[in-house]
Design an enzyme around this catalytic site. Structure first.
Site, short mmCIF file in Angstrom:
data_model
loop_
_atom_site.label_atom_id
_atom_site.label_comp_id
_atom_site.label_asym_id
_atom_site.label_seq_id
_atom_site.Cartn_x
_atom_site.Cartn_y
_atom_site.Cartn_z
N LYS A 21 4.15 -1.81 -11.78
CA LYS A 21 3.38 -1.44 -10.49
C LYS A 21 1.92 -1.16 -10.47
O LYS A 21 1.73 -0.41 -11.48
CB LYS A 21 4.24 -0.08 -10.00
N ARG B 70 1.49 4.42 2.96
CA ARG B 70 0.93 5.59 2.72
C ARG B 70 0.70 6.50 4.15
O ARG B 70 0.88 7.60 4.24
CB ARG B 70 -0.36 5.98 1.96
N LYS C 124 -4.44 6.58 -8.37
CA LYS C 124 -3.48 6.67 -8.95
C LYS C 124 -3.52 5.90 -10.31
O LYS C 124 -2.70 5.24 -11.13
CB LYS C 124 -2.22 5.90 -8.37
N GLU D 196 5.50 -3.01 -20.65
CA GLU D 196 6.32 -2.14 -19.73
C GLU D 196 7.71 -2.71 -19.47
O GLU D 196 8.72 -1.69 -19.45
CB GLU D 196 5.62 -2.17 -18.22
N LYS E 61 5.47 -5.06 -8.55
CA LYS E 61 4.87 -4.71 -6.92
C LYS E 61 3.54 -4.46 -7.28
O LYS E 61 2.91 -3.92 -8.31
CB LYS E 61 5.43 -3.44 -7.02
N SER F 88 3.73 -3.27 1.69
CA SER F 88 3.21 -2.98 3.26
C SER F 88 1.88 -3.79 3.65
O SER F 88 2.01 -4.46 4.53
CB SER F 88 3.13 -1.52 3.44
N TYR G 86 9.38 -6.26 4.46
CA TYR G 86 9.40 -5.60 5.65
C TYR G 86 9.98 -6.71 6.55
O TYR G 86 9.93 -6.54 7.83
CB TYR G 86 8.08 -5.01 5.92
C1 PBG Z 1 5.26 5.94 -4.15
C2 PBG Z 1 5.63 4.46 -3.50
C3 PBG Z 1 4.71 3.41 -3.08
C4 PBG Z 1 5.14 2.51 -2.53
C5 PBG Z 1 6.56 2.61 -2.90
N1 PBG Z 1 6.82 3.74 -3.42
C6 PBG Z 1 3.07 4.01 -2.83
C7 PBG Z 1 2.27 4.40 -3.91
O1 PBG Z 1 2.51 4.27 -5.02
O2 PBG Z 1 1.22 5.09 -3.42
C8 PBG Z 1 4.32 1.46 -1.75
C9 PBG Z 1 5.07 0.39 -1.09
C10 PBG Z 1 4.41 -0.34 0.09
O3 PBG Z 1 3.28 -0.39 0.20
O4 PBG Z 1 5.08 -1.16 0.88
N2 PBG Z 1 6.17 6.38 -4.94
#
Ligand code: PBG
Length: 324
Positions: free
Chosen positions: A194, A204, A216, A232, A247, A273, A312
């Site tokens: 990720k 968010r 992050k 990983e 991701k 998203s 989505y």
């Molecule tokens: C956080 C989490 C995130 C997403 C899924 N789980 C956002 C982040 O790491 O800040 C993002 C998914 C998306 O953007 O559709 N635990």
């Protein structure tokens, strides 16, 4: 000319006969945002067509998806600011509506598959995925919270637990916590690779979960790194992951392809998203055709090697697949 590749593209029948990749509704997972309350269905402004659902509305949405053959869901909670604290205690509290609604969905629709999110951010007053101390995101100290969260979710009926904080030792710790509580059959879909991506913005917004301070980058991966995903993947596999996730998806097709080639575990990809929002925006402007561009985007993720695609677009795509 001895070789004329166009011969194999001559007719619809010939093209389909040797088509390499096909989308199927059974590989799709639909993300749902949940809020506490009744009769609430608020659109996420930066992700048109997606809503924060109260439990009753979520049940209706799930039912309508099942009618289209779409039965896999990943659920995310939007938590009121006053219920957030530094230790994310509401995440495993018995009053947590997220746990209650998943139990209700599972009871009403046992044929559904529910995937959870295990991370502190929706419940954290700091908006980070781990405990924060002096500006540092703590790794090991966060583990017991995640263990409690995962067990509470398994108790609530989730089929698969999704540790998404991208810190170290998550899968092994959660596997042990769940096994100790008797949940040996609940799976783990690990957010293996990720990235610290700019494409999580609408998510968010939906959950109001952006970090209050900093970013992050000390836990999510550097978008420039490809080989690190293999490390990983190796660790998550040794720790007992049942699925490896990449991701975002569309911007990281090389990483999906690498994991598919190097692992025997099912590969999941999260079409996030921001990736979906940019396509929606272009279609709204009339610059792209949604009915064609959207399925092509999801097909590309499958072609790269994803077995499971979280998107989505799952519901709209299920509708298109049903009608084709
Ligand atoms: C956080 C989490 C995130 C997403 C899924 N789980 C956002 C982040 O790491 O800040 C993002 C998914 C998306 O953007 O559709 N635990």
């Amino acid at each position: 000319m001895l070789r004329r590749p166009r011969r194999n593209r001559q007719s619809a029948g010939i093209r389909q006969m040797q088509q390499e990749t096909r989308l199927h509704v059974s590989n799709l997972v639909y993300p749902l945002f949940l809020v506490d309350g009744k009769g609430i269905r608020t659109e996420v402004s930066s992700l048109p067509g997606n809503y924060r659902h109260s439990p009753d509305e979520a049940l209706r949405t799930v039912e309508s998806c099942l009618e289209l053959g779409l039965s896999n869901f990943i659920l995310f909670p939007s938590i009121e600011e006053k219920l957030k604290d530094k230790e994310a205690t509401f995440s495993y509290h018995q009053d947590n509506f997220y746990l209650k609604v998943s139990r209700k969905i599972k009871e009403a629709f046992p044929e559904s598959t529910l995937i959870s999110d295990v991370a502190m951010d929706p419940y954290s007053s700091d908006g980070h995925d781990g405990l924060v101390s002096n500006g540092q995101i703590l790794n090991d100290e966060t583990l017991p919270i995640l263990g409690k969260m995962a067990v509470a979710q398994a108790q609530a009926g989730f089929d698969i637990i999704g540790p998404s904080d991208m810190m170290d030792g998550r899968v092994g710790y959660i596997r042990e916590a769940m096994d100790d509580s008797g949940f040996t059959n609940v799976g783990i879909m690990s957010y293996t690779a990720k990235y610290a991506s700019a494409f999580y913005g609408p998510f968010r917004d939906a959950l109001d979960s952006a970090p209050k301070d900093g970013d992050k980058k000390t836990y999510q991966m550097n978008p420039a790194n490809r080989r690190e995903a293999l490390l990983e993947a190796e660790l998550d596999t040794l720790e007992g992951a049942d699925y490896l996730m990449v991701k975002p998806a569309l911007h990281y097709l090389d990483v999906i392809s690498d994991l598919k080639a190097s692992s025997d575990l099912p590969i999941a990809a999260y079409h996030v998203s921001g990736e979906c929002a940019m396509l929606i925006a272009a279609c709204e402007k009339g610059w792209l055709d949604y009915q064609q561009a959207m399925p092509e985007a999801v097909l590309s993720i499958k072609r790269a090697g994803a077995d499971v695609i979280i998107t989505y677009f799952a519901r709209d795509l299920a509708e298109i697949l049903k009608n084709s």
